[in-house]
Write a protein that holds these residues in place. Structure first.
Motif, PDB file in Angstrom:
ATOM      1  N   GLU A   1      -5.551  -1.963   0.201  1.00 29.40           N
ATOM      2  CA  GLU A   1      -7.007  -2.103   0.202  1.00 29.40           C
ATOM      3  C   GLU A   1      -7.680  -0.827  -0.296  1.00 29.40           C
ATOM      4  O   GLU A   1      -8.638  -0.888  -1.073  1.00 29.40           O
ATOM      5  CB  GLU A   1      -7.518  -2.481   1.590  1.00 29.40           C
ATOM      6  CG  GLU A   1      -9.011  -2.720   1.649  1.00 29.40           C
ATOM      7  CD  GLU A   1      -9.532  -3.696   0.601  1.00 29.40           C
ATOM      8  OE1 GLU A   1     -10.608  -3.422   0.019  1.00 29.40           O
ATOM      9  OE2 GLU A   1      -8.872  -4.717   0.326  1.00 29.40           O
ATOM     10  N   GLN A   2      -7.199   0.330   0.137  1.00 25.01           N
ATOM     11  CA  GLN A   2      -7.783   1.593  -0.311  1.00 25.01           C
ATOM     12  C   GLN A   2      -7.617   1.769  -1.816  1.00 25.01           C
ATOM     13  O   GLN A   2      -8.567   2.144  -2.514  1.00 25.01           O
ATOM     14  CB  GLN A   2      -7.144   2.772   0.432  1.00 25.01           C
ATOM     15  CG  GLN A   2      -7.738   4.108   0.038  1.00 25.01           C
ATOM     16  CD  GLN A   2      -7.118   5.274   0.791  1.00 25.01           C
ATOM     17  OE1 GLN A   2      -6.009   5.182   1.292  1.00 25.01           O
ATOM     18  NE2 GLN A   2      -7.838   6.370   0.855  1.00 25.01           N
TER      19      GLN A   2
ATOM     20  N   GLU B   1      -3.213   0.722   2.635  1.00 28.50           N
ATOM     21  CA  GLU B   1      -2.978   1.412   1.368  1.00 28.50           C
ATOM     22  C   GLU B   1      -3.391   0.531   0.186  1.00 28.50           C
ATOM     23  O   GLU B   1      -4.033   1.011  -0.754  1.00 28.50           O
ATOM     24  CB  GLU B   1      -1.501   1.790   1.224  1.00 28.50           C
ATOM     25  CG  GLU B   1      -1.053   2.877   2.169  1.00 28.50           C
ATOM     26  CD  GLU B   1       0.451   3.086   2.151  1.00 28.50           C
ATOM     27  OE1 GLU B   1       0.866   4.255   2.279  1.00 28.50           O
ATOM     28  OE2 GLU B   1       1.208   2.097   2.013  1.00 28.50           O
TER      29      GLU B   1
END
Length: 155
Positions: free
Chosen positions: A125-126, A123
Motif C-alpha cells: 500500500e505504501q 509495504e
C-alpha cells in the motif's frame, strides 16, 4: 557542474531505468519486441481481449506504435481485431496468441504477483500510494513545466 537533479531523483531515475531494462531484457529473451510484450501484457491483465484504446492508455505505448505492433501480431496469427462500436476495436487473442501469452505475459504477471505477495500489505500500500502521489504531482506540474511557468522552479 554537479547537475540539476537531487540525489533522490538520480536514484529514482536509476531505479526506473533499471526496471525498464529488466522488462526489456525479459521481452527480448521471450522473443518479443517491447511493444508486443506490453500489448500481450495489457490484454492478459484484462483477460483474453482488450479494447484497442485501453491498450494505448494502459501500456504507455504511443497509439501509432500500438497500431503497428497489433498489425504485426495480427499478421502472425497472435491476435485478431473485433469491431466494438462505430470507431472502436477490441484486440483478442487467437488460440496461438493464448499459448504465446501463457509462455510470456502471464509468466511475467505471475512473477510480479509473487513479488507483491512477498511484501506485507502495508509495504504494498505504501509503495502504491507513493507512486500514485508522484504521478499525480507530476501530472499537475506538466503544463507548467512544458509552458515554462513552474512557480516552484528557481530558474
Amino acid at each position: 557542474m554537479e547537475g540539476y537533479s537531487s540525489k533522490e531523483i538520480k536514484r529514482f531515475n536509476h531505479l526506473v531505468g533499471e526496471i525498464d531494462a529488466v522488462y526489456h531484457e525479459i521481452a527480448m529473451k521471450m522473443g518479443l519486441s517491447d511493444s508486443a510484450s506490453k500489448i500481450l501484457y495489457t490484454i492478459c491483465e484484462n483477460g483474453e481481449y482488450c479494447p484497442l484504446l485501453d491498450i494505448c492508455r494502459r501500456s504507455g505505448v504511443r497509439k501509432q506504435t500500438v497500431n503497428s505492433a497489433v498489425r504485426k501480431l495480427e499478421a502472425e496469427g497472435i491476435v485478431y481485431l473485433q469491431p466494438a462500436g462505430a470507431k472502436q476495436k477490441t484486440v483478442c487473442l487467437t488460440k496461438e496468441g493464448k499459448k504465446l501469452a501463457k509462455r510470456t505475459a502471464v509468466r511475467l504477471i505471475e512473477a510480479e504477483n509473487d513479488i507483491f505477495s512477498s511484501w506485507d500489505d502495508g509495504e504494498v500500500e505504501q509503495y502504491l500510494a507513493l507512486t500514485e502521489r508522484f504521478l499525480s504531482d507530476i501530472q499537475k506540474r506538466a503544463d507548467r513545466i512544458v509552458g515554462g511557468r513552474d512557480e516552484d522552479s528557481i530558474i
